[in-house]
Motif scaffolding. Structure first.
Motif, PDB file in Angstrom:
ATOM      1  N   SER A  10      82.634  34.716  56.786  1.00 51.45           N
ATOM      2  CA  SER A  10      83.859  35.461  57.092  1.00 51.45           C
ATOM      3  C   SER A  10      83.992  36.718  56.244  1.00 51.45           C
ATOM      4  O   SER A  10      84.893  37.512  56.455  1.00 51.45           O
ATOM      5  CB  SER A  10      85.086  34.574  56.894  1.00 51.45           C
ATOM      6  N   ASP A  39      84.584  36.534  53.019  1.00 53.06           N
ATOM      7  CA  ASP A  39      85.293  36.134  51.807  1.00 53.06           C
ATOM      8  C   ASP A  39      84.282  35.877  50.700  1.00 53.06           C
ATOM      9  O   ASP A  39      83.112  35.586  50.971  1.00 53.06           O
ATOM     10  CB  ASP A  39      86.108  34.864  52.042  1.00 53.06           C
ATOM     11  N   SER A  99      88.810  33.543  44.175  1.00 52.29           N
ATOM     12  CA  SER A  99      88.556  33.749  45.604  1.00 52.29           C
ATOM     13  C   SER A  99      89.116  35.100  46.033  1.00 52.29           C
ATOM     14  O   SER A  99      90.236  35.463  45.680  1.00 52.29           O
ATOM     15  CB  SER A  99      89.209  32.646  46.429  1.00 52.29           C
ATOM     16  N   ALA A 135      89.628  37.300  49.585  1.00 51.94           N
ATOM     17  CA  ALA A 135      89.616  37.194  51.047  1.00 51.94           C
ATOM     18  C   ALA A 135      89.366  38.557  51.676  1.00 51.94           C
ATOM     19  O   ALA A 135      89.982  39.556  51.290  1.00 51.94           O
ATOM     20  CB  ALA A 135      90.934  36.624  51.554  1.00 51.94           C
ATOM     21  N   ASP A 136      88.464  38.587  52.646  1.00 50.08           N
ATOM     22  CA  ASP A 136      88.154  39.818  53.367  1.00 50.08           C
ATOM     23  C   ASP A 136      89.413  40.382  54.023  1.00 50.08           C
ATOM     24  O   ASP A 136      89.644  41.590  54.010  1.00 50.08           O
ATOM     25  CB  ASP A 136      87.070  39.547  54.410  1.00 50.08           C
ATOM     26  N   GLU A 137      90.250  39.509  54.586  1.00 53.70           N
ATOM     27  CA  GLU A 137      91.465  39.974  55.270  1.00 53.70           C
ATOM     28  C   GLU A 137      92.469  40.619  54.313  1.00 53.70           C
ATOM     29  O   GLU A 137      93.383  41.312  54.741  1.00 53.70           O
ATOM     30  CB  GLU A 137      92.129  38.845  56.037  1.00 53.70           C
ATOM     31  N   ASP A 138      92.302  40.410  52.997  1.00 52.96           N
ATOM     32  CA  ASP A 138      93.157  41.032  51.984  1.00 52.96           C
ATOM     33  C   ASP A 138      92.411  42.134  51.243  1.00 52.96           C
ATOM     34  O   ASP A 138      92.678  42.412  50.068  1.00 52.96           O
ATOM     35  CB  ASP A 138      93.663  39.980  50.985  1.00 52.96           C
TER      36      ASP A 138
END
Length: 134
Positions: A23, A25, A38, A40-43
């Motif tokens: 993903s 991440d 961690s 996250a790619d979406e963040d």
């Protein structure tokens, strides 16, 4: 906090076990510090969770790692800790994940002994957007 800011504060990337998943991440493990981070790619790969795996790390003045769930529940009953709510139970692993919503964290136990706890950023009223520190 960006990955570069984390690396600057916690050490050279060569000391990190960095594993990117499909993903996008990333999870970084600092073995010597007994913690994982961690991103996250979406963040935009900003720091989204910190997992602590040693009793030396305290949550609101309480050591959690290595303690039994029964001990934590006793502290809840004495109002030393906010309530624990069951988040997930995995019988086949003998594992249980609890949430302490007041602190924005989860507590992972195996065979009823806390293995680690993870803290997360606060979120806006929608529950979808993290509130990042300035």
């Amino acid at each position: 906090m960006t990955r570069a800011e984390v690396a600057e504060r916690l050490g050279d990337l060569s000391s990190i076990d960095c594993q990117a998943n499909e993903s996008g991440d990333e999870d970084w493990r600092y073995t010597r510090l007994t913690l994982s981070l961690s991103f996250a790619d979406e963040d935009d790969l900003r720091l989204g969770a910190i997992t602590f795996s040693s009793p030396r790390y305290l949550l609101a003045g309480h050591s959690l790692v290595g303690r039994s769930i029964a001990e934590l529940k006793m502290e809840v009953s004495l109002q030393k800790l906010p309530s624990l709510s069951l988040d997930e139970h995995l019988d086949f692993l003998g594992a249980t994940n609890f949430e302490i919503e007041t602190f924005g964290c989860t507590v992972w136990a195996r065979d009823f002994i806390v293995q680690n706890f993870t803290i997360y950023p606060r979120y806006d009223n929608s529950g979808e957007t993290p509130i990042w520190p300035e």
